[in-house]
Design a protein around this motif. Structure first.
Motif, mmCIF file in Angstrom:
data_model
loop_
_atom_site.group_PDB
_atom_site.id
_atom_site.type_symbol
_atom_site.label_atom_id
_atom_site.label_comp_id
_atom_site.label_asym_id
_atom_site.label_seq_id
_atom_site.Cartn_x
_atom_site.Cartn_y
_atom_site.Cartn_z
ATOM 1 N N ALA A 84 0.857 -1.185 0.000
ATOM 2 C CA ALA A 84 0.000 0.000 0.000
ATOM 3 C C ALA A 84 0.891 1.233 0.000
ATOM 4 O O ALA A 84 1.795 1.349 0.831
ATOM 5 C CB ALA A 84 -0.927 0.008 1.202
ATOM 6 N N ALA A 85 0.643 2.152 -0.940
ATOM 7 C CA ALA A 85 1.378 3.415 -1.017
ATOM 8 C C ALA A 85 0.584 4.461 -0.245
ATOM 9 O O ALA A 85 -0.573 4.735 -0.568
ATOM 10 C CB ALA A 85 1.562 3.839 -2.466
ATOM 11 N N ILE A 86 1.220 5.054 0.760
ATOM 12 C CA ILE A 86 0.506 5.889 1.719
ATOM 13 C C ILE A 86 1.221 7.219 1.885
ATOM 14 O O ILE A 86 2.435 7.271 2.122
ATOM 15 C CB ILE A 86 0.403 5.165 3.079
ATOM 16 C CG1 ILE A 86 -0.398 3.863 2.909
ATOM 17 C CG2 ILE A 86 -0.227 6.049 4.138
ATOM 18 C CD1 ILE A 86 -0.388 2.968 4.116
ATOM 19 N N GLY A 87 0.473 8.295 1.775
ATOM 20 C CA GLY A 87 1.033 9.623 1.979
ATOM 21 C C GLY A 87 1.197 9.944 3.446
ATOM 22 O O GLY A 87 0.423 9.468 4.293
ATOM 23 N N PRO A 88 2.169 10.794 3.789
ATOM 24 C CA PRO A 88 2.442 11.111 5.189
ATOM 25 C C PRO A 88 1.375 11.971 5.842
ATOM 26 O O PRO A 88 1.368 12.128 7.070
ATOM 27 C CB PRO A 88 3.774 11.858 5.125
ATOM 28 C CG PRO A 88 3.771 12.494 3.770
ATOM 29 C CD PRO A 88 3.093 11.497 2.879
ATOM 30 N N GLY A 89 0.459 12.525 5.037
ATOM 31 C CA GLY A 89 -0.601 13.349 5.603
ATOM 32 C C GLY A 89 -1.716 12.572 6.256
ATOM 33 O O GLY A 89 -2.624 13.155 6.850
ATOM 34 N N ASN A 90 -1.659 11.249 6.168
ATOM 35 C CA ASN A 90 -2.694 10.411 6.765
ATOM 36 C C ASN A 90 -2.428 10.154 8.244
ATOM 37 O O ASN A 90 -1.284 10.118 8.687
ATOM 38 C CB ASN A 90 -2.751 9.055 6.048
ATOM 39 C CG ASN A 90 -3.316 9.166 4.654
ATOM 40 O OD1 ASN A 90 -4.508 9.411 4.477
ATOM 41 N ND2 ASN A 90 -2.463 9.006 3.654
ATOM 42 N N THR A 91 -3.516 9.920 8.980
ATOM 43 C CA THR A 91 -3.408 9.332 10.307
ATOM 44 C C THR A 91 -3.680 7.840 10.171
ATOM 45 O O THR A 91 -4.243 7.371 9.176
ATOM 46 C CB THR A 91 -4.412 9.951 11.283
ATOM 47 O OG1 THR A 91 -5.741 9.678 10.826
ATOM 48 C CG2 THR A 91 -4.203 11.450 11.403
ATOM 49 N N TRP A 92 -3.302 7.088 11.187
ATOM 50 C CA TRP A 92 -3.432 5.632 11.091
ATOM 51 C C TRP A 92 -4.889 5.189 11.058
ATOM 52 O O TRP A 92 -5.209 4.185 10.416
ATOM 53 C CB TRP A 92 -2.669 4.959 12.227
ATOM 54 C CG TRP A 92 -1.191 5.117 12.035
ATOM 55 C CD1 TRP A 92 -0.339 5.909 12.738
ATOM 56 C CD2 TRP A 92 -0.396 4.501 11.008
ATOM 57 N NE1 TRP A 92 0.933 5.822 12.229
ATOM 58 C CE2 TRP A 92 0.927 4.961 11.170
ATOM 59 C CE3 TRP A 92 -0.675 3.608 9.975
ATOM 60 C CZ2 TRP A 92 1.969 4.550 10.340
ATOM 61 C CZ3 TRP A 92 0.364 3.197 9.149
ATOM 62 C CH2 TRP A 92 1.662 3.665 9.325
#
Length: 540
Positions: free
Chosen positions: A167-175
């Protein structure tokens, strides 16, 4: 002030620039102005560029923020005094971070925009900070006084690969957002245990997961990083590309670049379901809880689905010492036999049940409220039952001097760095944390306290320092000492990188010199844990 800003070819121009670069990462004659021009940003109209480094930081940051506003619209560059500015700073987890006032807040929407902001910082000498979730306990960790705070909240894509393996995930997300997005696909990733924590800081600092006994820490489950470096280039760091940078980012914090995408291993979790919750017990059960904690820790290889967190705490309103055993199981199986010893201990409350991963992180989040003064401290020792009991006792002894502090919510939180976690740290060439699999398992201590009155800051910080000093000294006398300090739990007075060992510290410094020879991420991004020492070296 006149600006000559050519931005039409930002995307295509930048891609062409990256393709044309040679193998020398940052040559000695690197020209920041030319690098901006290569990205379609012509700042030649700015007056007195040569004297910018001699100006006050306020003047430099005024120029940098005005340029960002012209490039990327005022909705993405927030000025002091506005309602949006106050809403942003008020949303930090700790009061210490909330109290910091950046000159402006920039919300980039892409890695390219992050690159331009870094180059403008270099050009103007305006310092910056980068914020993912903002869940740090001391000022300046992801916010900066008088500089540019880059909030990565709009770099928030979540993309599961067609084979559901990554999964490619941006750093702006929360868990919480990550877990709820992936849940319908029956998968998850190795990430945080508190819903509101951001992806960026947790992962670059290590990242303990409910599933770490099986798969290792979050940093050891990153397939690749997309990183914006000091020269503005956007590179991939993986086991096969820029492998030295890949090594450094697996626990090296913000010292090497700004990560704009984490590609993580995905693991199966049908329906998002697992088992977990908390059991609270009174002081007469403390010894039994230490026994259960130790036994689950050393027996972890027999059932690595089981995870535990044991916290000793003081309930000020009731003048009562209590303990909370937070138990988790990586499958939707209630009351697994490895927890039999825990489950036989009387509890005054019990929230354990089969639930979703996302729901469990919400329960953890409820015990980490926003808007209070905070401090975190960390230490590591070889796991020993008698020493663990002494850590508990030292915590309560030192607590006596501060238990009257207004709004105090103190805890000593214990975890085991298990054999399974240590084995996970050897993946893909290993990480820089310096923990030896053959020397474990280890006891990880996190002292964490919340309070309301700034007048109590010094004595609370000093009490935490004494807890760390006394428990480390005892560990040394028992042959149990370990230098490692977990970055995500460390205080601003602790030298995290030195705790990785002299060889790993030197290796990280060498990697930083390669990718950031001018020390941009040591000087212009001064916050958090740097390679040469703690954020506040003088102590509380």
């Amino acid at each position: 002030m006149l600006f000559s800003l050519h931005v039409a070819a930002l995307g295509l121009g930048f891609a062409a620039c990256i393709a044309a670069q040679d193998s020398t990462f940052e040559p000695p004659d690197f020209n920041v102005t030319q690098a901006l021009i290569d990205q379609g940003v012509n700042v030649s109209g700015l007056p007195e560029l040569g004297s910018l480094t001699k100006r006050s930081s306020i003047s430099a940051c005024s120029i940098a923020c005005d340029t960002l506003r012209l490039l990327f619209r005022s909705s993405n560059v927030i000025a002091q005094g506005s309602q949006a500015y106050n809403a942003f700073t008020d949303a930090y987890w700790s009061i210490q971070q909330e109290s910091v006032d950046p000159y402006c807040i920039f919300k980039p929407t892409s890695a390219t925009q992050v690159s331009i902001a870094i180059l403008l910082s270099r050009l103007t000498q305006c310092p910056f900070a980068a914020k993912s979730g903002g869940h740090a306990a001391f000022a300046g960790a992801s916010n900066i006084q008088g500089g540019i705070t880059m909030s990565l909240e709009k770099i928030n894509a979540i993309q599961l690969s067609p084979d559901k393996k990554t999964a490619a995930i941006g750093p702006g997300n929360t868990w919480f957002t990550v877990y709820t997005t992936l849940q319908p696909a029956g998968v998850t990733v190795i990430g945080g245990r508190v819903s509101a924590i951001g992806v960026g800081g947790l992962t670059t600092g290590g990242g303990i997961s409910f599933f770490s006994n099986i798969y290792g820490w979050a940093c050891d489950n990153v397939v690749s990083y997309e990183v914006v470096t000091a020269r503005g280039t956007i590179v991939t760091a993986s086991a096969t590309q820029n492998s030295d940078l890949y090594f450094a980012l697996r626990g090296g914090g913000n010292n090497f670049g700004i990560v704009t995408k984490f590609t993580l291993n995905a693991i199966p979790l049908p329906g998002g379901l697992m088992w977990g919750g908390g059991r609270v017990s009174t002081e007469d059960q403390f010894d039994a809880l230490i026994d259960a904690f130790y036994n689950v820790g050393v027996n972890s290889p027999q059932d690595p689905n089981a995870a535990q967190i044991l916290s000793f705490a003081y309930a000020q309103s009731a003048d009562l010492n209590i303990a909370a055993a937070d138990l988790q199981y990586a499958k939707p199986v209630a009351n697994a036999s490895i927890f039999d010893e825990y489950l036989s201990i009387p509890a005054i409350s019990d929230t354990t049940k089969v639930r979703t991963l996302a729901d469990l992180t919400q329960e953890f989040n409820a015990s980490n409220p926003d808007g209070l003064r905070e401090t975190y401290w960390a230490a590591t020792y070889k796991l020993n039952k008698n020493h663990t009991a002494s850590v508990r006792d030292i915590f309560f002894e030192e607590l006596d001097s501060i238990k009257d502090a207004a709004g105090l919510v103190p805890a000593a939180t214990l975890q085991v760095i298990t054999e399974g976690q240590l084995a996970g740290m050897t993946k893909n060439g290993g990480n820089p944390l310096g923990l030896s699999a053959s020397a474990g398992p280890f006891l990880l201590l996190n002292t964490n306290m919340m309070w309301t009155d700034a007048a109590d800051d010094t004595r609370i910080l000093q009490a935490n320092q004494r807890i760390i000093d006394r428990t480390v000294a005892l560990a040394q006398s028992m042959g149990l000492c370990e230098d490692y300090i977990y970055m995500n739990y460390a205080s601003q007075f602790q030298d995290v990188i030195a705790g990785y060992g002299s060889a790993n510290q030197a290796r990280l410094q060498s990697i930083a010199a390669e990718y950031d020879p001018r020390g941009v991420f040591q000087t212009l991004q001064p916050g958090y844990f740097k390679l040469a020492g703690p954020p506040s070296p003088t102590g509380p």
